[in-house]
Write an enzyme that holds these catalytic residues in place. Structure first.
Site, PDB file in Angstrom:
ATOM      1  N   THR A  10       0.825  -1.215   0.000  1.00  0.00           N
ATOM      2  CA  THR A  10       0.000   0.000   0.000  1.00  0.00           C
ATOM      3  C   THR A  10       0.860   1.265   0.000  1.00  0.00           C
ATOM      4  O   THR A  10       0.509   2.253  -0.660  1.00  0.00           O
ATOM      5  CB  THR A  10      -0.939   0.013   1.224  1.00  0.00           C
ATOM      6  OG1 THR A  10      -0.182  -0.207   2.419  1.00  0.00           O
ATOM      7  CG2 THR A  10      -2.007  -1.059   1.096  1.00  0.00           C
ATOM      8  N   HIS A 103       7.115   4.883  10.599  1.00  0.00           N
ATOM      9  CA  HIS A 103       6.557   4.138  11.725  1.00  0.00           C
ATOM     10  C   HIS A 103       5.168   4.684  12.020  1.00  0.00           C
ATOM     11  O   HIS A 103       4.975   5.906  12.054  1.00  0.00           O
ATOM     12  CB  HIS A 103       7.462   4.303  12.953  1.00  0.00           C
ATOM     13  CG  HIS A 103       6.964   3.587  14.169  1.00  0.00           C
ATOM     14  ND1 HIS A 103       6.993   2.214  14.267  1.00  0.00           N
ATOM     15  CD2 HIS A 103       6.398   4.047  15.318  1.00  0.00           C
ATOM     16  CE1 HIS A 103       6.486   1.861  15.437  1.00  0.00           C
ATOM     17  NE2 HIS A 103       6.112   2.940  16.092  1.00  0.00           N
ATOM     18  N   GLU A 142      19.265   0.037  14.801  1.00  0.00           N
ATOM     19  CA  GLU A 142      18.395  -0.251  15.930  1.00  0.00           C
ATOM     20  C   GLU A 142      16.957  -0.037  15.484  1.00  0.00           C
ATOM     21  O   GLU A 142      16.687   0.770  14.593  1.00  0.00           O
ATOM     22  CB  GLU A 142      18.709   0.661  17.123  1.00  0.00           C
ATOM     23  CG  GLU A 142      20.105   0.506  17.697  1.00  0.00           C
ATOM     24  CD  GLU A 142      20.327   1.404  18.905  1.00  0.00           C
ATOM     25  OE1 GLU A 142      19.404   1.494  19.751  1.00  0.00           O
ATOM     26  OE2 GLU A 142      21.388   2.021  18.993  1.00  0.00           O
TER      27      GLU A 142
END
Length: 211
Positions: A10, A103, A142
């Site tokens: 998407t 995110h 990380e």
């Protein structure tokens, strides 16, 4: 730029729609999928090259990452975008500051290993916070840790479900991710330690790119 996917694609479709509308001054010569997924079929539909690099077929993260970045270099991509890419990679030194991730939350909250997709939205609702959003950042080695480029905020409603909140956050992602990529393409992003400074449009680097 290269686009790395693990699911339905998407975010990739958002990129191609933005390119078609001339809102995003980039090309996508390479898509890499970490597994056979719906995004592979989408690439076929969009006429994009898509290589599958399976994490399961690699003996280590280092081998997996090496195979990915070898393809990226061969395709001469100057930027790598993680677009729902769920496998961990190690970023080589020549791509530091050249790998972006988005995110579905406001880093440094609700992030880290295992916090992706609906896991984030469920945690937001369980905690009872009043705002959520998305974060575009440069990826490092990380989880959800590298310098933040842009954030967009959305309200959290009392009657939200993970699905309704996810839809609201994704609408913000559809604006934020192309905006961050556009700033990168215009050479307006400057990494200073753990911070990203956005140069003004008239900055010499941006002027040189425009010419």
């Amino acid at each position: 730029m290269a686009v790395l996917i693990s699911g339905g694609g998407t975010t990739l479709r958002n990129f191609t729609d933005s390119i078609r509308r001339r809102e995003l001054p980039v090309r996508i010569p390479l898509v890499i999928a970490s597994r056979r997924c719906r995004g592979v079929d989408l690439c076929r539909e969009l006429g994009l090259r898509c290589d599958v690099v399976s994490r399961r077929e690699c003996g280590s993260i280092a081998e997996f990452s090496d195979r990915i970045f070898r393809l990226v270099r061969e395709a001469e991509c100057g930027l790598v975008t993680l677009a729902g890419f769920l496998s961990r990679i190690e970023i080589p030194t020549d791509f530091e500051g050249k790998v972006m991730n988005i995110h579905p939350g406001l880093i440094p909250s609700f992030c880290g290993q295992g916090m992706h997709g609906h896991h984030v939205h469920e945690a937001v609702l369980d905690r009872g916070v009043k705002i959520s959003g998305c974060t575009v950042h440069f990826a490092d080695n990380e989880y959800d840790h590298g310098p933040i480029i842009l954030q967009r905020v959305v309200p959290v409603a009392d009657d939200d479900s993970p699905e309704t909140l996810a839809a609201r956050v994704f609408r913000a992602e559809c604006e934020a991710y192309p905006a961050a990529i556009r700033l990168f393409a215009e050479q307006r992003l400057e990494i200073s330690g753990s911070r990203v400074r956005i140069r003004p449009a008239g900055h010499p680097a941006a002027e040189q790119t425009a010419s």
